[in-house]
Design a protein around this motif. Sequence first.
Motif, mmCIF file in Angstrom:
data_model
loop_
_atom_site.group_PDB
_atom_site.id
_atom_site.type_symbol
_atom_site.label_atom_id
_atom_site.label_comp_id
_atom_site.label_asym_id
_atom_site.label_seq_id
_atom_site.Cartn_x
_atom_site.Cartn_y
_atom_site.Cartn_z
ATOM 1 N N ALA A 204 -3.624 33.643 37.486
ATOM 2 C CA ALA A 204 -3.402 32.532 38.413
ATOM 3 C C ALA A 204 -1.926 32.362 38.727
ATOM 4 O O ALA A 204 -1.554 32.035 39.860
ATOM 5 N N TRP A 205 -1.064 32.600 37.713
ATOM 6 C CA TRP A 205 0.376 32.467 37.938
ATOM 7 C C TRP A 205 0.891 33.554 38.869
ATOM 8 O O TRP A 205 1.784 33.303 39.691
ATOM 9 N N ILE A 206 0.329 34.748 38.779
ATOM 10 C CA ILE A 206 0.719 35.832 39.686
ATOM 11 C C ILE A 206 0.293 35.497 41.109
ATOM 12 O O ILE A 206 1.052 35.697 42.062
ATOM 13 N N LEU A 207 -0.915 34.972 41.250
ATOM 14 C CA LEU A 207 -1.389 34.558 42.571
ATOM 15 C C LEU A 207 -0.496 33.467 43.148
ATOM 16 O O LEU A 207 -0.172 33.481 44.342
ATOM 17 N N LEU A 208 -0.087 32.536 42.300
ATOM 18 C CA LEU A 208 0.782 31.461 42.764
ATOM 19 C C LEU A 208 2.148 32.005 43.169
ATOM 20 O O LEU A 208 2.722 31.584 44.180
ATOM 21 N N LEU A 209 2.682 32.954 42.413
ATOM 22 C CA LEU A 209 3.946 33.586 42.775
ATOM 23 C C LEU A 209 3.836 34.282 44.132
ATOM 24 O O LEU A 209 4.704 34.125 45.000
ATOM 25 N N LEU A 210 2.762 35.020 44.336
ATOM 26 C CA LEU A 210 2.548 35.699 45.613
ATOM 27 C C LEU A 210 2.373 34.699 46.748
ATOM 28 O O LEU A 210 2.859 34.916 47.867
ATOM 29 N N LEU B 132 -6.759 30.371 45.591
ATOM 30 C CA LEU B 132 -7.270 31.141 44.462
ATOM 31 C C LEU B 132 -6.625 30.697 43.153
ATOM 32 O O LEU B 132 -7.301 30.606 42.125
ATOM 33 N N SER B 133 -5.338 30.412 43.176
ATOM 34 C CA SER B 133 -4.659 29.991 41.953
ATOM 35 C C SER B 133 -5.163 28.631 41.476
ATOM 36 O O SER B 133 -5.151 28.340 40.283
ATOM 37 N N LEU B 134 -5.635 27.813 42.410
ATOM 38 C CA LEU B 134 -6.120 26.474 42.060
ATOM 39 C C LEU B 134 -7.461 26.498 41.330
ATOM 40 O O LEU B 134 -7.888 25.476 40.798
ATOM 41 N N LYS B 135 -8.090 27.644 41.261
ATOM 42 C CA LYS B 135 -9.319 27.750 40.473
ATOM 43 C C LYS B 135 -9.023 27.565 38.992
ATOM 44 O O LYS B 135 -9.889 27.160 38.232
ATOM 45 N N THR C 230 0.520 20.686 39.614
ATOM 46 C CA THR C 230 1.489 21.680 39.153
ATOM 47 C C THR C 230 1.614 22.822 40.157
ATOM 48 O O THR C 230 2.716 23.201 40.554
ATOM 49 N N ALA C 231 0.489 23.373 40.571
ATOM 50 C CA ALA C 231 0.507 24.519 41.480
ATOM 51 C C ALA C 231 1.129 24.153 42.823
ATOM 52 O O ALA C 231 1.958 24.897 43.356
ATOM 53 N N LYS D 297 6.558 25.088 35.217
ATOM 54 C CA LYS D 297 5.934 26.286 34.639
ATOM 55 C C LYS D 297 5.970 26.217 33.123
ATOM 56 O O LYS D 297 4.965 26.485 32.454
ATOM 57 N N LEU D 298 7.115 25.838 32.572
ATOM 58 C CA LEU D 298 7.238 25.795 31.116
ATOM 59 C C LEU D 298 6.402 24.691 30.487
ATOM 60 O O LEU D 298 5.972 24.802 29.336
ATOM 61 N N SER D 299 6.152 23.624 31.222
ATOM 62 C CA SER D 299 5.404 22.513 30.670
ATOM 63 C C SER D 299 3.889 22.716 30.743
ATOM 64 O O SER D 299 3.135 21.967 30.136
#
Length: 106
Positions: free
Chosen positions: A2-8, A48-51, A57-58, A101-103
């Motif tokens: 999900a973090w990779i999707l959010l980065l993209l 997709l990342s929100l799944k 946060t996202a 991200k860290l939290s």
Amino acid sequence: MAWILLLLAGLAEIVFALSLKYNEGFTKLYPSLVTAASGGASFYLLMLSLKTLPVGTAYAIWTGMGAAGVAVLGVFFLKESTDLWRLLSIALVVVGVIGLKLSHVE
């Protein structure tokens, strides 16, 4: 994942926002196609990342990446201001994105 999707999604958001500068109100074909494709990709990847990720946060990270990325690229490629307050403000956005991200605990 999900973090990779959010980065993209954030990277696509940067392309989307920068392409708005060049499409001249959707009167230029290729920049307009880039705007449409990158905007659609950005929203789709965010969705997709929100799944998995919390929406607050996202969304905050996505908008922060877009805002900071466009501001930094604007300085380098569009000769936008490097005023101290502008640079400090961009840095605060970056710190906020990193903090979110860290939290996040999975």
